[in-house]
Design a protein around this motif. Structure first.
Motif, mmCIF file in Angstrom:
data_model
loop_
_atom_site.group_PDB
_atom_site.id
_atom_site.type_symbol
_atom_site.label_atom_id
_atom_site.label_comp_id
_atom_site.label_asym_id
_atom_site.label_seq_id
_atom_site.Cartn_x
_atom_site.Cartn_y
_atom_site.Cartn_z
ATOM 1 N N LYS A 122 0.841 -1.200 0.000
ATOM 2 C CA LYS A 122 0.000 0.000 0.000
ATOM 3 C C LYS A 122 0.879 1.255 0.000
ATOM 4 C CE LYS A 122 -3.404 0.038 2.975
ATOM 5 N NZ LYS A 122 -4.083 -0.182 4.272
ATOM 6 N N PHE A 123 1.975 1.214 0.741
ATOM 7 C CA PHE A 123 2.913 2.340 0.768
ATOM 8 C C PHE A 123 3.534 2.558 -0.612
ATOM 9 C CE2 PHE A 123 7.181 4.110 1.361
ATOM 10 C CZ PHE A 123 6.913 5.233 2.131
ATOM 11 N N VAL A 124 3.971 1.475 -1.251
ATOM 12 C CA VAL A 124 4.536 1.570 -2.602
ATOM 13 C C VAL A 124 3.512 2.147 -3.565
ATOM 14 C CG1 VAL A 124 5.375 0.237 -4.576
ATOM 15 C CG2 VAL A 124 6.214 -0.279 -2.271
ATOM 16 N N LYS A 125 2.279 1.669 -3.485
ATOM 17 C CA LYS A 125 1.208 2.168 -4.351
ATOM 18 C C LYS A 125 1.041 3.682 -4.201
ATOM 19 C CE LYS A 125 -2.765 2.135 -6.699
ATOM 20 N NZ LYS A 125 -2.811 2.041 -8.175
ATOM 21 N N GLU A 126 1.061 4.169 -2.979
ATOM 22 C CA GLU A 126 0.907 5.606 -2.734
ATOM 23 C C GLU A 126 2.068 6.403 -3.324
ATOM 24 O OE1 GLU A 126 0.492 6.034 1.458
ATOM 25 O OE2 GLU A 126 -1.416 4.955 1.553
ATOM 26 N N VAL A 127 3.281 5.905 -3.134
ATOM 27 C CA VAL A 127 4.461 6.595 -3.657
ATOM 28 C C VAL A 127 4.432 6.632 -5.182
ATOM 29 C CG1 VAL A 127 6.975 6.472 -3.892
ATOM 30 C CG2 VAL A 127 5.906 6.112 -1.658
ATOM 31 N N LEU A 128 4.107 5.502 -5.811
ATOM 32 C CA LEU A 128 4.061 5.445 -7.274
ATOM 33 C C LEU A 128 2.953 6.339 -7.828
ATOM 34 C CD1 LEU A 128 4.618 1.612 -7.827
ATOM 35 C CD2 LEU A 128 6.274 3.446 -8.195
ATOM 36 N N SER A 129 1.850 6.446 -7.098
ATOM 37 C CA SER A 129 0.737 7.278 -7.550
ATOM 38 C C SER A 129 1.106 8.751 -7.584
ATOM 39 C CB SER A 129 -0.481 7.079 -6.640
ATOM 40 O OG SER A 129 -0.952 5.746 -6.702
ATOM 41 N N GLU A 130 2.068 9.157 -6.736
ATOM 42 C CA GLU A 130 2.508 10.556 -6.711
ATOM 43 C C GLU A 130 3.375 10.898 -7.912
ATOM 44 O OE1 GLU A 130 4.507 10.902 -3.001
ATOM 45 O OE2 GLU A 130 2.664 10.798 -1.804
ATOM 46 N N LYS A 131 3.933 9.884 -8.577
ATOM 47 C CA LYS A 131 4.719 10.046 -9.811
ATOM 48 C C LYS A 131 5.898 11.002 -9.645
ATOM 49 C CE LYS A 131 0.842 8.893 -12.823
ATOM 50 N NZ LYS A 131 -0.037 9.296 -13.938
ATOM 51 N N LYS A 132 6.519 10.951 -8.456
ATOM 52 C CA LYS A 132 7.671 11.815 -8.211
ATOM 53 C C LYS A 132 8.993 11.078 -8.403
ATOM 54 C CE LYS A 132 5.291 14.914 -4.986
ATOM 55 N NZ LYS A 132 5.251 15.458 -3.599
ATOM 56 N N LYS A 133 8.924 9.736 -8.543
ATOM 57 C CA LYS A 133 10.134 8.950 -8.704
ATOM 58 C C LYS A 133 10.059 8.153 -10.009
ATOM 59 C CE LYS A 133 12.035 7.081 -5.026
ATOM 60 N NZ LYS A 133 13.133 8.043 -4.807
ATOM 61 N N CYS A 134 11.108 8.253 -10.815
ATOM 62 C CA CYS A 134 11.124 7.572 -12.109
ATOM 63 C C CYS A 134 11.728 6.171 -11.964
ATOM 64 C CB CYS A 134 11.938 8.382 -13.116
ATOM 65 S SG CYS A 134 11.183 9.962 -13.533
ATOM 66 N N LEU A 135 11.033 5.177 -12.504
ATOM 67 C CA LEU A 135 11.466 3.787 -12.433
ATOM 68 C C LEU A 135 12.263 3.396 -13.667
ATOM 69 C CD1 LEU A 135 8.432 1.697 -11.112
ATOM 70 C CD2 LEU A 135 10.765 1.598 -10.224
ATOM 71 N N ASN A 136 13.287 2.586 -13.457
ATOM 72 C CA ASN A 136 14.039 2.008 -14.561
ATOM 73 C C ASN A 136 13.857 0.500 -14.665
ATOM 74 O OD1 ASN A 136 15.277 4.290 -15.714
ATOM 75 N ND2 ASN A 136 16.794 4.351 -14.057
ATOM 76 N N GLU A 137 13.490 -0.144 -13.531
ATOM 77 C CA GLU A 137 13.395 -1.607 -13.536
ATOM 78 C C GLU A 137 12.621 -2.068 -12.314
ATOM 79 O OE1 GLU A 137 16.605 -5.139 -12.673
ATOM 80 O OE2 GLU A 137 17.191 -3.621 -14.157
#
Length: 309
Positions: A122-137
């Motif tokens: 749930k914490f990861v979901k919230e962080v990803l929803s904010e779209k402040k961190k770019c994922l590479n993998e």
């Protein structure tokens, strides 16, 4: 409140335990296949679909073997009551027409994927929803030892080990694909490898490997039935740091730092999940966070078959 359980096996008992904690006065019926089936305190057994008409049900829990989900949903469709369906939705894609029928009916459906209620995810979901961190993998791993799943039971005779009953590691551990779908949606491309070559010597797949292509990164998923030292992890490789998520300890580590930690254990998620569903029903909601259509999308990802070995 009144509920019917279709298939009173090991997973249904977890849902029943959650129900009793949350709504001790709930009236519980179970549709049984035989009068010789083991009875449970506080559960009223019935033995035919015809008996459902007079029960005034508020919802149904479908937790029979995966291969029998389709006919259960078909039998219940006309009753127009909320359906709580155990994952996976089905063992093949031959349920698509029924999914559309249920969708058009407007009735509430929820397919049980309890890891959506695990605090670290749930914490990861919230962080990803904010779209402040770019994922590479993204890397996902889930390995455990099937013979240890049910003490005193021959693992080769349970549905998990039998493909015709809807068994196989790709279906049993569909949670991992589900939470990736929950995070990121449908991937652009899917590549997969399935095999059954381990020392378990079972009919169903005991290994699955996926590469899910999204627009700016790939998610790699490895699932198996034969790992003695259980491991369940998610790795998020951001542009500036890497998070290691341990689902078994409910903790997120970045280098030497603890990003997130919770005392919750996976077993607690069944209670949180049931509480969520009961609130939906009591508030007369018609859409859940994991509808039958969502579950079918995940099933399509799960069953994409590049290679069998």
């Amino acid at each position: 409140m009144t509920v019917l359980i279709v298939g009173l096996g090991s997973i249904a008992k977890k849902h029943l335990s959650a129900l009793r904690k949350l709504r001790p006065d709930m009236l519980v019926y179970a549709l049984r296949s035989s009068s010789s089936s083991l009875s449970f305190d506080g559960v009223k057994d019935i033995y035919s679909w015809e008996e459902l008409v007079d029960l005034n049900l508020d919802f149904v829990i479908i937790s029979n073997p995966t291969s029998e989900h389709k006919w259960a949903i078909e039998r219940l469709l006309d009753l127009q009551i909320p359906l709580f369906i155990e994952k996976p939705l089905y063992h093949s894609l031959a349920i698509e027409d029924l999914v559309h029928k249920v969708e058009r009916s407007g009735q509430l459906t929820y397919v049980a994927c309890n890891l959506r209620f695990l605090d670290c995810l749930k914490f990861v979901k919230e962080v990803l929803s904010e779209k402040k961190k770019c994922l590479n993998e993204v890397n996902v791993y889930c390995g455990s030892f099937l013979p240890d799943w049910r003490a005193g039971v021959d693992y080769r005779k349970i549905y998990s080990a039998i493909s015709s009953m809807g068994g196989g590691v790709h279906l049993d551990l569909i949670h991992e694909l589900d939470y990736l779908y929950w995070f990121f949606g449908v991937p652009r491309n899917i590549h997969s490898i399935f095999s059954s070559r381990s020392t378990l010597c079972i009919d169903a797949y005991d290994y699955a490997n996926y590469c899910l292509e999204y627009d700016s990164f790939c998610a790699n998923v490895v699932l198996n039935y034969y790992r003695k030292d259980t491991k369940r992890t998610l790795e998020l490789v951001f542009e500036d740091e890497t998070w290691s998520v341990d689902l078994l300890t409910n903790k997120i580590i970045c280098g030497d730092n603890v990003v997130f930690s919770s005392d919750q254990v996976i077993g607690d998620t069944y209670l949180a999940q049931m509480d969520y569903v009961l609130q939906l029903i009591e508030e007369r909601k018609t859409v859940s966070q994991n509808t039958i259509c969502d579950a079918f999308n995940v099933l399509k990802i799960c069953l994409t078959d590049d290679t069998k070995r």
